[in-house]
Design an enzyme around this catalytic site. Structure first.
Site, PDB file in Angstrom:
ATOM      1  N   SER A  60       0.812  -1.203   0.000  1.00  0.00           N
ATOM      2  CA  SER A  60       0.000   0.000   0.000  1.00  0.00           C
ATOM      3  C   SER A  60       0.859   1.274   0.000  1.00  0.00           C
ATOM      4  CB  SER A  60      -0.956  -0.033   1.197  1.00  0.00           C
ATOM      5  OG  SER A  60      -1.901   0.995   1.142  1.00  0.00           O
ATOM      6  N   ASP A  96       9.980   5.231 -10.022  1.00  0.00           N
ATOM      7  CA  ASP A  96       9.531   5.797 -11.298  1.00  0.00           C
ATOM      8  C   ASP A  96      10.204   7.133 -11.595  1.00  0.00           C
ATOM      9  OD1 ASP A  96       7.914   3.631 -11.646  1.00  0.00           O
ATOM     10  OD2 ASP A  96       6.013   4.711 -11.450  1.00  0.00           O
ATOM     11  N   LYS A 137      -0.378  -4.186  -3.474  1.00  0.00           N
ATOM     12  CA  LYS A 137      -1.699  -3.638  -3.122  1.00  0.00           C
ATOM     13  C   LYS A 137      -1.820  -2.248  -3.714  1.00  0.00           C
ATOM     14  CE  LYS A 137      -4.724  -2.471   0.769  1.00  0.00           C
ATOM     15  NZ  LYS A 137      -4.832  -1.017   0.585  1.00  0.00           N
TER      16      LYS A 137
END
Length: 556
Positions: A297, A308, A322
C-alpha cells in the site's frame, strides 16, 4: 450448528446484493427487495428459531462474509471496534503499552512492554505470565483479544495485574498500572550506518498521521547532527496506512509540485492527483529504499514513486502488490465502513495491484497476475518497469528460506521463552549493537529445547509416509521396495541437535533479537538486527559505490 445455519441463510439472502458484478449494477428495486428478504429472515429467526440466538453476532458474521466476498480490505467496524479503527490511522490507544501473546501452554504472556509506557515503568517484563486482571482470573480459555480488551481503557484509570515471573524465586508479582494514551511511533529506529558512519538509516513501521513528521525529524537530525550524506529508508514489513502520509514522505526527497500518485474510482470525474506541496529536505541525497513481501500500500507508493522518478534505488524483495485505496464512511449507531473506493497509479502510469478481485475463478478463488500478462512502463530516465505484482526491486536480495524447524521455533515461542530464562539470570548484556550469540549461549539454547515437547513436523517424514501409501495404492509394494524406503528413511533420520547446528546462522538472529528486546526493547532490537540485515548491507555497499548507483538510475 445453529449459528452456522443462521449465517448460511443470511448469506443466501444477501447473495443478490453482494455478488461483485451484480452488486454494482443492481437497481434500487432489486437492492430493496433483497434487504426486505434479509430483514424478514432475521425477524423469523429471532421469533421462531428453536434456540436463543445472538442477533448482533449473527448479523455481524453475515456482514463479515459479505464484505470478504468483495475484497480483503473492505471492512466494517462496529461501535465496539472504534478504538481499533482509530489506532490504524493514528497509532494511538488507551492502555498500558505492551504486546501480549498466547504461549504453547495456552497461557497469556506479556511478550514485550514498549519502552517508556506504563507497563515498562511498572516493571512488567517480557515472559511474565498473566494470572489475573482486576477481579478476573485468566484460564487457558482466554484469548489475546479478550485479554487485550481488559488491559485497555481510558487514560488515567488503573488496572491491577497479578502475574507469574518464570525462573525466579519470588515468582508472583503484582502491578498497579495507570493507563495512558499510548502512541506507537511510526519510526521505530534511526541512526547512522556504513563504514564511515555517513549513511543514515530510518526504519518506518507504519504510515500514520504522524509518520511524515517523524521521518522528517529523523532526517533533519541525521543531516544536521550526524553529518550523513546518504540515506537508507527501510520499509520492509510496513503494511502501509494513510495515502497522504506516503505523499508527504516521498515529498521529503523530490521537488515541490512533483506528482507522486493519482487515484481513479468508478466515475469518470473521480480521478485525484496528489503532488508534493512542501520544499524537500533532501532533494539530492543518494537514497536507497528497502522493501520485501510485507511492504504494501503506502509503502509501495513511496518505493514505486521514487523508483519511477529515478530518485532512489529499490533494494530487497518484491513488494506485496496492493494498489487499492480505502476510504471510511460513517454508518448508523457509530459504525464505520472502510471500503475500497479507488485504484492508485504511480508516476509512470502503472498500477501495481497484484490481484483483481473482480475476476474470480469458478470456485471463488483469486490468483496473482502472472508476469507474462504485465505491461512495461518507463521511468523518467527510460528504465523499464512493470505493472501488476507489486514493486520489483532494482537490486534483488533474496530472503532466507524458512524451513519447518525455524517455523516451529517461532510459532511456539522457543526463542522468546529462552530469552526469558536468560534474562532471569543475567542482569545486563552488552550494548544492543554489540551483543552477539556466543557458542555458550547457543549451547544453552540447544539444551533448553526439550525434544519431547518440541513439535517438529518434519517434511521428510511426511513425504516418506505419503510415499509408502502411494506405493501400496499403485501396487508397487514389495519387500525390495519397502527395503529401499526403509534405507532412505534411515538416511533422512532427523537429529534435532544436528538440525539446530545446521540452522545456526538464522537461529543466532532469532535468539539475539529475543534477548536484546528484554533489555533494550524495540529500538535496541532494530539496532541489533542491522548486523544481520543483508538487504541493508547491499544498500550500504551500493551507496558507497556512486558509479554503480548512478548506472542503475541512468543518471548522467
Amino acid at each position: 450448528m445453529g449459528m452456522k445455519k443462521i449465517v448460511t441463510v443470511c448469506l443466501l439472502a444477501l447473495a443478490g446484493v453482494t455478488g461483485m458484478s451484480a452488486a454494482t449494477r443492481s437497481n434500487k428495486t432489486e437492492v430493496a427487495r433483497n434487504l426486505d428478504i434479509f430483514n424478514a429472515l432475521v425477524k423469523e429467526l429471532q421469533l421462531n428459531y428453536v434456540d436463543t440466538i445472538d442477533a448482533k453476532k449473527s448479523i455481524n458474521t453475515a456482514i463479515f462474509y459479505m464484505l470478504d466476498e468483495i475484497d480483503p480490505y473492505t471492512e466494517y467496524y462496529s461501535s465496539d471496534d472504534q478504538e481499533q479503527f482509530n489506532m490504524l490511522s493514528t497509532g494511538e490507544y488507551g492502555g498500558i503499552g505492551c504486546v501480549i501473546t498466547k504461549g504453547r501452554d495456552g497461557r497469556i504472556y506479556f511478550a514485550e512492554p514498549y519502552e517508556g509506557t506504563p507497563s515498562q515503568r511498572a516493571g512488567v517484563r517480557g515472559g511474565d505470565v498473566i494470572l489475573q486482571i482486576d477481579s478476573d482470573t485468566l484460564s487457558t480459555k482466554w484469548d489475546v483479544a479478550r485479554t487485550s480488551e481488559k488491559l485497555r481503557g481510558p487514560a488515567g484509570t488503573v488496572v491491577k495485574v497479578r502475574a507469574m515471573r518464570p525462573y525466579v524465586a519470588d515468582s508472583i508479582v503484582t502491578f498497579e498500572i495507570e493507563r495512558a494514551k499510548i502512541v506507537n511511533p511510526a519510526v521505530t529506529y534511526y541512526g547512522t550506518a556504513g563504514t564511515d558512519g555517513k549513511t543514515g538509516y530510518i526504519a518506518l513501521s507504519a504510515f500514520t498521521d504522524k509518520a511524515a513528521g517523524e521521518v522528517r525529524d529523523a532526517l533533519v537530525d541525521l543531516m544536521e547532527n550526524h553529518g550523513v550524506t546518504s540515506l537508507v529508508l527501510d520499509l520492509r514489513g510496513n503494511p502501509g496506512g494513510l495515502l497522504e502520509s506516503a505523499v508527504q514522505i516521498a515529498g521529503l526527497f523530490v521537488p515541490k509540485g512533483t506528482e507522486i500518485v493519482r487515484t481513479r474510482g468508478r466515475g469518470a470525474l473521480s480521478e485525484r492527483v496528489y503532488k508534493t506541496i512542501r520544499k524537500p529536505v533532501a532533494p539530492d541525497m543518494p537514497l536507497a529504499v528497502l522493501i520485501d513481501g510485507g511492504s504494501a500500500s503506502s509503502s509501495e507508493i513511496v518505493a514505486g514513486s521514487l523508483q519511477d522518478l529515478d530518485r532512489a534505488v529499490i533494494v530487497g524483495a518484491r513488494s506485496f502488490g496492493k494498489g487499492l485505496v480505502q476510504s471510511s464512511r460513517t454508518l448508523p449507531f457509530d459504525g464505520v465502513l472502510k471500503l475500497t473506493t479507488a485504484k492508485y497509479y504511480i508516476p509512470s502510469g502503472r498500477l501495481i495491484q497484484a490481484i483483481d478481485y473482480s475476476r474470480r475463478n469458478e470456485d471463488g478463488s483469486v490468483a496473482r497476475m502472472p508476469d507474462s500478462l504485465t505491461t512495461v512502463y518507463n521511468t523518467v530516465h527510460g528504465r523499464p518497469v512493470r505493472d501488476g505484482g507489486g514493486i520489483t526491486p532494482d537490486v534483488v536480495v533474496e530472503s532466507p528460506k524458512i524451513n519447518r524447524l525455524l517455523y516451529n521455533i517461532r510459532r511456539d515461542n522457543w526463542d522468546n521463552d529462552f530469552a526469558t530464562m536468560y534474562a532471569a539470570s543475567h542482569d545486563s548484556i552488552p550494548a544492543a549493537t554489540e551483543f552477539v550469540v556466543t557458542d555458550s549461549i547457543f549451547a544453552g539454547f540447544k539444551r533448553f529445547i526439550d525434544p519431547d515437547k518440541f513439535a517438529y513436523d518434519r517434511a521428510c517424514d511426511s513425504i516418506l509416509k505419503q510415499l509408502r501409501e502411494a506405493v501400496e495404492v499403485e501396487g508397487y509394494k514389495t519387500p525390495e521396495v519397502d527395503g529401499q524406503i526403509d534405507a532412505l528413511e534411515t538416511m533422512l533420520h532427523h537429529d534435532l541437535e544436528h538440525d539446530l547446528d545446521v540452522n545456526r546462522e538464522i537461529l543466532n538472529e532469532l535468539i539475539s533479537d529475543a534477548i536484546v528486546r528484554r533489555y533494550y526493547y524495540q529500538k535496541g532490537a532494530v539496532a541489533n538486527s542491522m548486523r544481520y540485515n543483508k538487504a541493508l548491507h547491499q544498500a550500504l555497499k551500493l551507496l558507497e559505490n556512486r558509479e554503480e548507483y548512478c548506472r542503475i538510475l541512468n543518471l548522467r
